[in-house]
Design an enzyme around this catalytic site. Structure first.
Site, PDB file in Angstrom:
ATOM      1  N   GLN B  36       0.811  -1.206   0.000  1.00  0.00           N
ATOM      2  CA  GLN B  36       0.000   0.000   0.000  1.00  0.00           C
ATOM      3  C   GLN B  36       0.849   1.262   0.000  1.00  0.00           C
ATOM      4  O   GLN B  36       2.057   1.224   0.205  1.00  0.00           O
ATOM      5  CB  GLN B  36      -0.928   0.007   1.222  1.00  0.00           C
ATOM      6  CG  GLN B  36      -0.215  -0.182   2.553  1.00  0.00           C
ATOM      7  CD  GLN B  36      -1.123  -0.777   3.623  1.00  0.00           C
ATOM      8  OE1 GLN B  36      -2.330  -0.639   3.547  1.00  0.00           O
ATOM      9  NE2 GLN B  36      -0.547  -1.451   4.606  1.00  0.00           N
ATOM     10  N   GLU B  91      -0.312   0.512  13.111  1.00  0.00           N
ATOM     11  CA  GLU B  91      -0.122   1.880  13.578  1.00  0.00           C
ATOM     12  C   GLU B  91       0.492   1.928  14.982  1.00  0.00           C
ATOM     13  O   GLU B  91       1.166   2.887  15.348  1.00  0.00           O
ATOM     14  CB  GLU B  91      -1.508   2.530  13.580  1.00  0.00           C
ATOM     15  CG  GLU B  91      -1.570   3.917  14.124  1.00  0.00           C
ATOM     16  CD  GLU B  91      -3.025   4.368  14.250  1.00  0.00           C
ATOM     17  OE1 GLU B  91      -3.927   3.672  13.718  1.00  0.00           O
ATOM     18  OE2 GLU B  91      -3.239   5.400  14.885  1.00  0.00           O
ATOM     19  N   ASP B 111       1.416  -7.684  11.928  1.00  0.00           N
ATOM     20  CA  ASP B 111       0.930  -6.831  10.839  1.00  0.00           C
ATOM     21  C   ASP B 111       1.762  -7.136   9.609  1.00  0.00           C
ATOM     22  O   ASP B 111       2.995  -7.211   9.674  1.00  0.00           O
ATOM     23  CB  ASP B 111       1.047  -5.354  11.222  1.00  0.00           C
ATOM     24  CG  ASP B 111       0.348  -4.471  10.216  1.00  0.00           C
ATOM     25  OD1 ASP B 111      -0.733  -3.935  10.546  1.00  0.00           O
ATOM     26  OD2 ASP B 111       0.856  -4.316   9.080  1.00  0.00           O
ATOM     27  N   ASP B 142       1.570 -12.580   7.772  1.00  0.00           N
ATOM     28  CA  ASP B 142       0.124 -12.743   7.718  1.00  0.00           C
ATOM     29  C   ASP B 142      -0.360 -13.159   9.108  1.00  0.00           C
ATOM     30  O   ASP B 142       0.150 -14.118   9.707  1.00  0.00           O
ATOM     31  CB  ASP B 142      -0.210 -13.812   6.678  1.00  0.00           C
ATOM     32  CG  ASP B 142      -1.704 -14.129   6.647  1.00  0.00           C
ATOM     33  OD1 ASP B 142      -2.495 -13.193   6.499  1.00  0.00           O
ATOM     34  OD2 ASP B 142      -2.053 -15.313   6.802  1.00  0.00           O
ATOM     35  N   ALA B 143      -1.353 -12.459   9.634  1.00  0.00           N
ATOM     36  CA  ALA B 143      -1.811 -12.711  11.011  1.00  0.00           C
ATOM     37  C   ALA B 143      -2.361 -14.127  11.165  1.00  0.00           C
ATOM     38  O   ALA B 143      -2.160 -14.779  12.193  1.00  0.00           O
ATOM     39  CB  ALA B 143      -2.881 -11.680  11.400  1.00  0.00           C
ATOM     40  N   ASP B 161      -7.771  -5.973  14.408  1.00  0.00           N
ATOM     41  CA  ASP B 161      -7.693  -4.555  14.029  1.00  0.00           C
ATOM     42  C   ASP B 161      -7.288  -4.495  12.556  1.00  0.00           C
ATOM     43  O   ASP B 161      -6.204  -4.045  12.200  1.00  0.00           O
ATOM     44  CB  ASP B 161      -6.648  -3.865  14.921  1.00  0.00           C
ATOM     45  CG  ASP B 161      -6.632  -2.353  14.733  1.00  0.00           C
ATOM     46  OD1 ASP B 161      -7.573  -1.809  14.120  1.00  0.00           O
ATOM     47  OD2 ASP B 161      -5.658  -1.722  15.190  1.00  0.00           O
TER      48      ASP B 161
END
Lengths: 314, 314, 314, 314
Positions: B36, B91, B111, B142-143, B161
């Protein structure tokens, strides 16, 4: 978006540096009174939208929620509401909800703008029937003047459905301690209830006017129940202050509220409000509760001198 | 507006025919990962804003509220939360809130995007300390993979989240019945609690994903507590589903919640959440309650085949 | 659009009810001087864009055209331009084009804003070489003060590359009859030529300032050649007034102009300007010609009293 | 801005990353045909604006200039234009200008959209008279079909007032070499003249379609005169290609053009065009001239296969 090519947007400032825009598929009507510009537009997002001076006043998508919360809590908390006075409410939806109460015998609605009430009675299909209800008396005048002239103790519920006090217009007078003490409280019959829309009530916005309106109402009435709900087309949480003239009165339990909804209304169930809903709305979050508790500013006729015209909080 | 002349706006679609824009006073950082685009901008309206692929992820003005509500209800409802697993949360604010609990001994945060976690640990001053806390293990992966590999019963609280399931990305897998049943529930120790952010939960928006996430969680866990709160920078009410693995567990009373906040946290009071606040949030309004009750759609790996890539609900 | 997700737009008013917006892919630099805000942004539409106080000053896509037309017509019409005075021009592109003339020995460029000239000499790659040219003297001061102090007859060409006279700033003084008569004309050597950018010159916009600048120049100089060209990033036709101090001088034919371009320039051909081009540009259309002929307003120090600060034409 | 409060904007993309918006004071009419959406809006910037599929088609502020340049150069260059064929032109303004020529005896206007021609004949006051002129034959059909059916040599001037060839619609066929050779050229009487609007012709935009239309016309007609003018509401320079069927014909001098304007028109002077104006417009700048000279792409029925539907140049 599917059914039209033109990209016509209505843009509304939400703050100095912050705005939103929504597409307009059709401008249905445009008009102008001595007080304001009036438009009815259709939109893919909100359905039909009533604009006063270019600002969203009410939308097909969510006006029901705003008006249920303005009307039913005070009427349901009253033991038997027969006579209701509406300040403003020119759109007709407030009257529509009031008239759903089987106990109601007389509604006086005073909105200053005849062009708006004529327009809405004609063009807002949802409210047409209310405008024609024989229990409704519609007067185009200043709400304060009319309420002052009413006999003392002549109303069970008084509803304030007016523009915000800091919009720079004359509405400020209708949010002052003096008006509440000298007019509203006196015109209410014993056990009477007053409610006023009270502006944005989010944790970031509740100090704009919500907290001061609350402090002002609290300075006059023996008990005040503030509550708030998100209204999407207002792009914020919206606040209400419901005031009891009788110090002994307390909020109803969820069960009591549900029972009264069942007993008193016109048979069509409320879309949004029930007992559990009201439990949620009146348990405000900590940040808003603290803001209400700490608010020192009470709107008075004197403070109006500074605010009126400027439209911003000192 | 006072201190800059250029009119730089960030525009974000809120729907097909509906968008908002807020002024940007400064672009603080811009970067890009394999997943991203990442930006940190300063704004007069929201303070500093973290953008992922141009969409507001978190703002200085209200991230505290979003994160308090994601973290503290599940940790406070747990009898003694020591081991917490965070899916996503790059974050750092979710970890920050978790680490405020004195009982917490170990936080695993997974994350997928190392560029985001590096960026946030460096540039978000509020979260810097959390990233450096020795109790935190940060894994960029990957969670699901990481949670699958954990021993059964190894976490007291699991927190989701993550991006919304219908955003078209691989997050959908982390919202399925199979994942909840085969992974999350197994990795929770007895009395463990799961919570997931659950998308928009307003009366107009709750059927987008909130109701289906609720139905999916409810199909696996014996008890689920949905609640919701307006987050201004998300321009909507935001939903959460908190799930108890122990059928006997019920929501705490306001007094109990307040007592635990006092006893377990780090001494600094919570800004937003307290017992009364939580009472308000979990009493959802009638329209949303009806939507949750009536929702038939449960997200499964099979339904994912149709949704993945399309990003829209069939 | 391909290579970034965020939707960052720069918005510029083109009139009271009319604006445009272009996407910004990156904010390269931001700064501020005592006079203005300075930004360099990258855009998919215009390439790199220099903004002063948020308004497009110059873009990679079309600054070449604007500057060729400001510089080469006066220098090519002069018999042998050696000494050139530039008022404004802080970006450096005007000097860059002047320095392409082999006859030029000395360029004095006076721009009031040192922050701008420092910024541009460092960040605008196309102009870096010009800033370093030993023939260039760069002075950060008021252009009028510097030109007044120069000996009479000391320049062959004077170029006005300044903000519009009605922008509300002190530039107005540099567009007055008095300034042209008492300063510019005196500082020009025999056969000297003056040129000034002259604002929008479209058939709808030419009466804003173009016609008055023309009338003012014409009231002082014996011969004036107005011409105009569309500059896309200015969203309009842009006007120039080239004034001969020698009444006998006339515009060159296309062939003469082409010959001088070949003989005098640095070998790299001009992108935009040649003899035929200039034929086209100086044959203004009927509506603009009529506006120039009929214009009665001459900018004087006196009229400045009314205009300065207001920024609008009486 | 003074006389309305609502902020209704029409937004139009000018490119992928570049758009403009202008305020709409009133939506006068909205309609839809089988081909397109049709709107007439009033704006502070442009006066009344005709929109087809949401794009500005023509504005009160500058349609006069666009239409003078489309009509008068070919009619004035013809020795005695009596019979004129208009392809498209549904707005009526092209016919209006043609009918100002005293020599004209017959105008055939073929526009496919009856809803547009009905709408414009009724609502565009400037063109009402033209629609009612007995010399005009209005046919709602495909312009190609009608022109093919006309006897050879039956028109003195053919005018193409059509959507751009790359807009993805069927108009492409009317810009091909085959159509020009097999239809247009044959239907022109000796000495006949063809003109077509030719899209954006700025130095940044002339390669979109202007250069290829020019190359295509040039491949069929013995002499072609390209010219261009800024049309503010198109936000660009706009191009025209005027083609002579007689190889010996050359552009008129400014004096000849002025004389013919005086002799042949209806007495009301042209606002924009005269001999000097046309001198300016047909002296294209170097960048555009080079683009025209170097253009290799000729639109053919074959190349249409690739372009049609895609609407973008390969």
């Amino acid at each position: 978006m599917a059914n039209y090519a033109k990209r016509l947007w209505l843009e509304e400032d939400l703050g100095d540096d912050y705005r939103w825009s929504y597409r307009v598929s059709e401008v249905l009507f445009s008009g102008r009174s001595e007080f304001q510009e009036i438009d009815l537009v259709d939109t893919p997002t909100w359905g039909k939208v009533l604009l006063l001076d270019g600002k969203m006043q009410s939308t097909e998508a969510d006006e029901q929620v705003y008006h249920e919360l303005l009307v039913h809590p005070p009427l349901l908390h009253h033991s038997c509401p027969k006579r209701v006075f509406i300040m403003g409410g020119g759109e007709g939806a407030t009257a529509r909800e009031v008239l759903r109460h089987k106990t109601v015998e007389k509604v006086v609605m005073v909105d200053i703008d005849k062009v708006v009430t004529d327009f809405c009675s004609k063009h807002l299909a949802r409210n047409t029937k209310a405008f024609a209800d024989p229990r409704l008396t519609l007067i185009n005048d200043d709400a304060r003047t009319q309420l002052e002239q009413a006999p003392d103790g002549s109303f069970d519920v008084v509803i304030g459905d007016l523009a915000d006090p800091l919009d720079g217009g004359p509405c400020y007078q209708l949010y002052t301690q003096e008006f509440y003490r000298n007019v509203v409280l006196k015109k209410l019959a014993p056990g009477g209830i007053f409610i006023t829309q009270s502006g944005p009530a989010g944790f970031l916005s509740c100090k704009e006017v919500f907290s001061s309106i609350h402090a002002t109402v609290r300075s006059v009435f023996p008990a005040v129940v503030p509550y708030a709900q998100h209204i999407p087309s207002f792009c914020d949480i919206w606040g209400y202050n419901m005031a009891f003239s009788d110090a002994a009165q307390t909020p109803l339990s969820a069960e009591e509220l549900d029972a009264r909804i069942g007993a008193r209304l016109d048979g069509v169930p409320l879309h949004f409000l029930d007992g559990v809903t009201f439990q949620g709305l009146r348990h405000l979050n900590k940040m808003v509760r603290v803001a209400l508790q700490e608010e020192k500013e009470v709107y008075t006729v004197d403070s109006a001198r500074f605010i009126h015209g400027a439209g911003v909080k000192a």
